[in-house]
Design a protein around this motif. Structure first.
Motif, PDB file in Angstrom:
ATOM      1  N   MET A 197      37.710  43.656  -2.366  1.00 16.36           N
ATOM      2  CA  MET A 197      37.627  44.033  -3.775  1.00 16.36           C
ATOM      3  C   MET A 197      38.487  43.125  -4.631  1.00 16.36           C
ATOM      4  N   ALA A 198      39.692  42.811  -4.127  1.00 16.76           N
ATOM      5  CA  ALA A 198      40.577  41.942  -4.902  1.00 16.76           C
ATOM      6  C   ALA A 198      39.946  40.572  -5.076  1.00 16.76           C
ATOM      7  N   SER A 199      39.413  40.020  -3.986  1.00 14.96           N
ATOM      8  CA  SER A 199      38.906  38.655  -4.101  1.00 14.96           C
ATOM      9  C   SER A 199      37.653  38.614  -4.972  1.00 14.96           C
ATOM     10  N   LEU A 200      36.824  39.668  -4.900  1.00 18.65           N
ATOM     11  CA  LEU A 200      35.630  39.676  -5.754  1.00 18.65           C
ATOM     12  C   LEU A 200      36.020  39.808  -7.221  1.00 18.65           C
ATOM     13  N   ASN A 201      37.084  40.619  -7.479  1.00 19.07           N
ATOM     14  CA  ASN A 201      37.546  40.753  -8.851  1.00 19.07           C
ATOM     15  C   ASN A 201      38.127  39.457  -9.374  1.00 19.07           C
ATOM     16  N   VAL A 202      38.925  38.803  -8.532  1.00 20.67           N
ATOM     17  CA  VAL A 202      39.503  37.519  -8.937  1.00 20.67           C
ATOM     18  C   VAL A 202      38.379  36.542  -9.257  1.00 20.67           C
ATOM     19  N   ILE A 212      41.576  39.668 -18.385  1.00 22.84           N
ATOM     20  CA  ILE A 212      41.225  40.000 -17.009  1.00 22.84           C
ATOM     21  C   ILE A 212      40.338  41.244 -16.986  1.00 22.84           C
ATOM     22  N   LYS A 213      39.065  40.991 -16.822  1.00 21.38           N
ATOM     23  CA  LYS A 213      38.097  42.072 -16.864  1.00 21.38           C
ATOM     24  C   LYS A 213      37.742  42.472 -15.430  1.00 21.38           C
ATOM     25  N   LEU A 214      37.757  43.781 -15.142  1.00 20.12           N
ATOM     26  CA  LEU A 214      37.429  44.242 -13.786  1.00 20.12           C
ATOM     27  C   LEU A 214      35.922  44.376 -13.617  1.00 20.12           C
ATOM     28  N   VAL A 215      35.474  44.287 -12.373  1.00 23.10           N
ATOM     29  CA  VAL A 215      34.050  44.478 -12.088  1.00 23.10           C
ATOM     30  C   VAL A 215      33.746  45.963 -12.233  1.00 23.10           C
ATOM     31  N   SER A 216      32.670  46.308 -12.917  1.00 22.25           N
ATOM     32  CA  SER A 216      32.388  47.732 -13.119  1.00 22.25           C
ATOM     33  C   SER A 216      31.995  48.377 -11.791  1.00 22.25           C
ATOM     34  N   PRO A 217      32.409  49.644 -11.549  1.00 18.69           N
ATOM     35  CA  PRO A 217      32.321  50.277 -10.226  1.00 18.69           C
ATOM     36  C   PRO A 217      30.914  50.358  -9.651  1.00 18.69           C
ATOM     37  N   GLU A 218      29.918  50.569 -10.513  1.00 16.52           N
ATOM     38  CA  GLU A 218      28.569  50.677  -9.947  1.00 16.52           C
ATOM     39  C   GLU A 218      27.786  49.430 -10.259  1.00 16.52           C
ATOM     40  N   PRO A 219      27.096  48.840  -9.325  1.00 20.56           N
ATOM     41  CA  PRO A 219      26.955  49.232  -7.906  1.00 20.56           C
ATOM     42  C   PRO A 219      28.009  48.602  -7.004  1.00 20.56           C
ATOM     43  N   PHE A 220      29.057  48.045  -7.611  1.00 18.88           N
ATOM     44  CA  PHE A 220      30.060  47.297  -6.849  1.00 18.88           C
ATOM     45  C   PHE A 220      30.608  48.085  -5.655  1.00 18.88           C
ATOM     46  N   ILE A 221      31.026  49.362  -5.875  1.00 17.33           N
ATOM     47  CA  ILE A 221      31.644  50.120  -4.774  1.00 17.33           C
ATOM     48  C   ILE A 221      30.664  50.378  -3.633  1.00 17.33           C
TER      49      ILE A 221
END
Lengths: 232, 299
Positions: free
Chosen positions: B44-49, B261-270
């Protein structure tokens, strides 16, 4: 017709010991054969080569048309399905009942449940243990445990039954019961039986074909033989 | 039919064995769980980065100021040259006047000050705003533009960009390294668990071989057992991934510290991450048990 043909077989173990020297032998289908000899005579090695636990260093071992010496490790199961094996120490699974122990052999081959049931009950009937189906091995006497092992060996109706000192742990009376069971199997099912033993009394009573080994050499083959002390 | 019966039997045996050696299974399931939690966090961290670096990279702009004396035709020439550069994805051109109007709109102070100048005396310059395709080469693109005639100054936030790019690449490398190390540790643990199950069932395996079970029949239950361990081990990490990330995202309203720094939205990411975690769990279990089977089960 010969079920087993052994040609110029030599077996040398990795530690340098030669167990069998240049053995030639043929065993007829449907026969009952004793392999006798003292310790280190090579009788166990001979049995082991027949079910491909050991490979001969030289020569050919042909069982039912299959050259055992050339059989790859991956294909050994094809041979094992054609034969049954009985050991001195029974080798039953303690957590399974008598029925389950015998059924285990067929489950490994992926047979259907109702077929397994029929075959298992038939095999247990043949060894005279139909009333002990739900017992566990530790509730049985040594003789009964060995009969369960025999039932497991014959449940798949093999052409060949190998017995390595099956009466080694039993008193003379129980031993004779086991011999009776084996004799019935030989007669009724037509199964070829090869039995390694050093029990003089049994060999003398049964009056079957006798193969005598000494220090890895074949001493003699006799029909309706006796256990001769001077040969050992 | 026969194959299905055999596989059914293998699955039954595998579950039996997991339950029979419960403490051992629990130990390796916990180890897989811990590993997979860290793997999930790393993923999750690396995808967000990755996500916000690409966001930032998209916003990277080279600003080109032309000489004050540049005529309209000369500006056209420069435009033509910029257009033909390889790495340029898009650009906008603003004359002094447009820049002035834009700045005046932005603030009252600028409005007052800039009103004192007309076109001739304006301190402002005609500008190009150039976006690049590949941020890694932003430096050379800026150099090329700087060497053109009539260009006075080129700016692209030099130091900041270089540092950010190298920081992100090293963060990415470290996360990959950690994930690989953890997967290796898990593999080792599973190999040992299966090895113990195999030795606990040595007698059974010996009898199976004697009665003519094929290698496939003997091996399959152990491999399925490894897969079950991996599957059980991924349950808690998946729950943590799903709810943890959702809570994290909501707590920060989708941005970490700043708008940048924008986070990836939870759906469908999780769901994707959960699937990856489950897949990694099962695969690692399978590879581990096949390794153990090959090593300790000489069939």
């Amino acid at each position: 017709m010969d079920l087993i043909r052994i040609k110029n077989v030599e077996k040398k173990y990795k530690n340098g010991v030669t167990a069998i020297y240049d053995l030639n032998l043929a065993i007829e289908k449907g026969s009952f054969v004793f392999v006798i000899g003292g310790s280190g005579s090579g009788k166990s090695t001979l049995i082991k080569m027949l079910y491909r636990e050991e490979k001969p260093t030289k020569g050919q071992v042909i069982v039912g048309g299959l050259d055992v010496a050339k059989l790859k490790d991956r294909k050994v199961y094809k041979l094992r399905r054609k034969l049954g094996i009985v050991f001195q120490d029974y080798r039953l699974l303690p957590k399974l009942t008598v029925f389950e122990n015998v059924a285990f052999a067929l489950e490994c081959l992926g047979e259907k449940k109702n077929e397994i049931r029929q075959k298992v009950l038939k095999a247990l009937e043949d060894v005279g243990l139909k009333n002990k189906v739900h017992s566990y091995p530790d509730q049985l006497s040594g003789g009964e445990q060995q009969r369960v092992a025999i039932a497991r060996a014959i449940v798949n109706d093999p052409k060949l039954l190998l017995c390595d000192e099956p009466t080694g742990n039993l008193d003379p009376e129980r031993s004779m019961e086991i011999m009776q069971v084996l004799e019935d199997i030989n007669k009724n099912r037509g199964t070829t039986i090869i039995m390694a033993t050093h029990d003089k009394e049994i060999v003398n009573k049964m009056k079957k074909q006798v193969i005598t080994l000494k220090d890895g050499h074949l001493v003699n083959v006799k029909k309706k033989g006796k256990y001769e002390d001077e040969a050992i | 039919m026969k194959l299905f019966r055999m596989i059914g039997r293998s699955i039954r045996d595998a579950f039996k064995s997991v339950i029979r050696n419960f403490s051992l299974s629990l130990a390796s399931i916990s180890c897989i769980t811990i590993t997979l939690i860290i793997v999930a966090i790393a993923i999750m961290a690396s995808l967000n980065v990755k996500n916000f670096t690409t966001e930032i990279e998209k916003d990277m702009t080279i600003v080109v100021f032309l000489d004050s004396s540049t005529t309209e035709e000369e500006a056209k020439e420069v435009e033509e040259k910029i257009k033909n550069l390889d790495n340029v994805s898009e650009y906008t051109y603003q004359t002094k006047k447009e820049v002035k109007e834009m700045m005046q709109e932005e603030s009252e102070v600028f409005k007052e000050v800039l009103d004192n100048f007309d076109d001739e005396s304006s301190p402002l310059k005609d500008t190009f705003q150039v976006k690049v395709e590949e941020v890694l080469f932003i430096k050379s693109t800026a150099k090329q533009i700087e060497n053109m005639d009539h260009v006075s100054v080129v700016r692209y936030g030099e130091g900041m960009v270089d540092k950010m790019v190298s920081a992100f690449t090293s963060i990415e490398k470290v996360t990959y390294g950690v994930v690989i190390a953890l997967v290796l540790v898990t593999l080792f643990l599973i190999i040992n668990t299966i090895k113990l199950t195999i030795s606990a069932r040595k007698k059974e395996i010996g009898i199976m071989r004697l009665v003519g079970a094929s290698n496939f029949t003997i091996k399959t239950p152990f491999i399925i057992e490894g897969m079950i361990l991996g599957m059980f081990g991924s349950i808690i990490p998946i729950i943590i991934t799903t709810y943890g990330y959702m809570a994290f995202y909501n707590h920060f309203d989708g941005y970490l510290y700043s708008e940048l720094i924008k986070l990836v939205s939870p759906e469908p990411f999780i769901y994707q991450v959960s699937l990856i975690v489950l897949g990694v769990g099962i695969l690692v279990g399978m590879i581990g048990s096949s390794g153990a089977v090959r090593k300790y089960l000489k069939v």
